[in-house]
Design an enzyme around this catalytic site. Structure first.
Site, PDB file in Angstrom:
ATOM      1  N   LYS A  83      11.337  -3.801   3.149  1.00 22.28           N
ATOM      2  CA  LYS A  83      10.316  -2.694   3.735  1.00 22.28           C
ATOM      3  C   LYS A  83      10.459  -3.161   5.094  1.00 22.28           C
ATOM      4  O   LYS A  83      10.320  -4.314   5.565  1.00 22.28           O
ATOM      5  CB  LYS A  83       8.954  -3.531   2.883  1.00 22.28           C
ATOM      6  CG  LYS A  83       7.990  -2.270   3.127  1.00 22.28           C
ATOM      7  CD  LYS A  83       6.849  -2.915   2.180  1.00 22.28           C
ATOM      8  CE  LYS A  83       5.792  -1.787   2.073  1.00 22.28           C
ATOM      9  NZ  LYS A  83       4.766  -2.701   1.323  1.00 22.28           N
TER      10      LYS A  83
HETATM   11  O1  G3P Z   1       1.344  -2.253   0.371  1.00 21.45           O
HETATM   12  C1  G3P Z   1       0.930  -1.215   1.286  1.00 21.45           C
HETATM   13  C2  G3P Z   1      -0.542  -0.511   0.914  1.00 21.45           C
HETATM   14  O2  G3P Z   1      -0.458  -0.196  -0.234  1.00 21.45           O
HETATM   15  C3  G3P Z   1      -1.545  -1.232   1.341  1.00 21.45           C
HETATM   16  O3  G3P Z   1      -2.911  -0.790   0.777  1.00 21.45           O
HETATM   17  O4  G3P Z   1      -5.332  -1.217   0.377  1.00 21.45           O
HETATM   18  O5  G3P Z   1      -4.204  -2.547   2.142  1.00 21.45           O
HETATM   19  O6  G3P Z   1      -4.575  -0.207   2.514  1.00 21.45           O
HETATM   20  P1  G3P Z   1      -4.402  -1.199   1.469  1.00 21.45           P
END
Ligand code: G3P
Length: 216
Positions: A83
């Site tokens: 990633k």
């Molecule tokens: O892994 C990346 C993403 O899904 C993060 O989500 O909830 O931290 O905005 P969030």
């Protein structure tokens, strides 16, 4: 639509993997920190729990540093997906790694133009963050529609991986738009199984079954 779980909690991953409905896992530095575990060790364990891609994120911000970290990460298992952030160095790294046959997930995407660049760099997955997009007054699902349109216009093979999913409506809209993958926290995925009328229906059937005095 493929279902990935967005967590580094191995107990939650094992629990969801047992349903047979889990297609992969995404992690990020915040989720690794939350797990309290060693990055390499927990990533290796996760790779053994699912057959599909497991995204592990580089920390370096420069291309050479990202390549060094990717070399270590891709040795963990065949299903590791590197990633990288959506920056110039991130996309340089994406181009190099995907050219070598390594899966790459380009993360922190907030515009359709960024998604276009990632596809041109050969990304396996593009991760637009719908929840964070919504939080900042933008239209997260509109972004997914735009990326779908652009990718279809040019037949890009890059898969749209809807990230930062906060609730079932994000999942539903992703499926309606035709996103390839969505990644959500375990609680959001488990919530998809639930409906108040399902619970009520089971309750009613069991009450009536008890009246029959039969056993099965
Ligand atoms: O892994 C990346 C993403 O899904 C993060 O989500 O909830 O931290 O905005 P969030």
């Amino acid at each position: 639509m493929k279902f990935f779980v967005d967590t580094a909690d191995t107990a939650e991953i094992a629990d969801l993997a047992a349903t047979g409905l889990l297609d992969g896992v995404t992690t990020n530095p915040s989720l690794i920190a939350k797990s309290g575990r060693d990055f390499m060790e927990v990533t290796k364990e996760i790779c053994g729990l699912v057959h599909g891609p497991v995204s592990a994120e580089v920390i370096a911000l420069d291309h050479e540093g990202m390549m060094r970290e990717a070399e270590k990460l891709r040795k963990i298992a065949d299903n590791v997906c590197i990633k990288v952030p959506l920056t110039i160095d991130g996309l340089k790294t994406c181009k190099k790694l995907s050219g070598d046959g390594t899966m790459v997930n380009v993360t922190l995407c907030f515009s359709a133009n960024q998604a276009l660049l990632a596809a041109k760099a050969g990304a396996t997955f593009i991760s637009p963050f719908v929840g964070r997009h919504d939080d900042n007054g933008f239209d997260g699902m509109g972004l997914i529609s735009d990326i779908r349109l652009i990718y279809d216009n040019y037949s890009f093979a890059t898969e749209i991986l809807v990230a930062s999913v906060r609730h079932g409506i994000h999942v539903l809209e992703s499926a309606k738009i035709g996103a390839d993958v969505m990644t959500a926290p375990p609680a959001v995925i488990k919530g998809l199984f639930k409906h108040v009328l399902t619970d009520k229906g089971i309750e009613g059937f069991l009450a009536d079954w008890a009246k029959t005095g039969q056993t099965l």
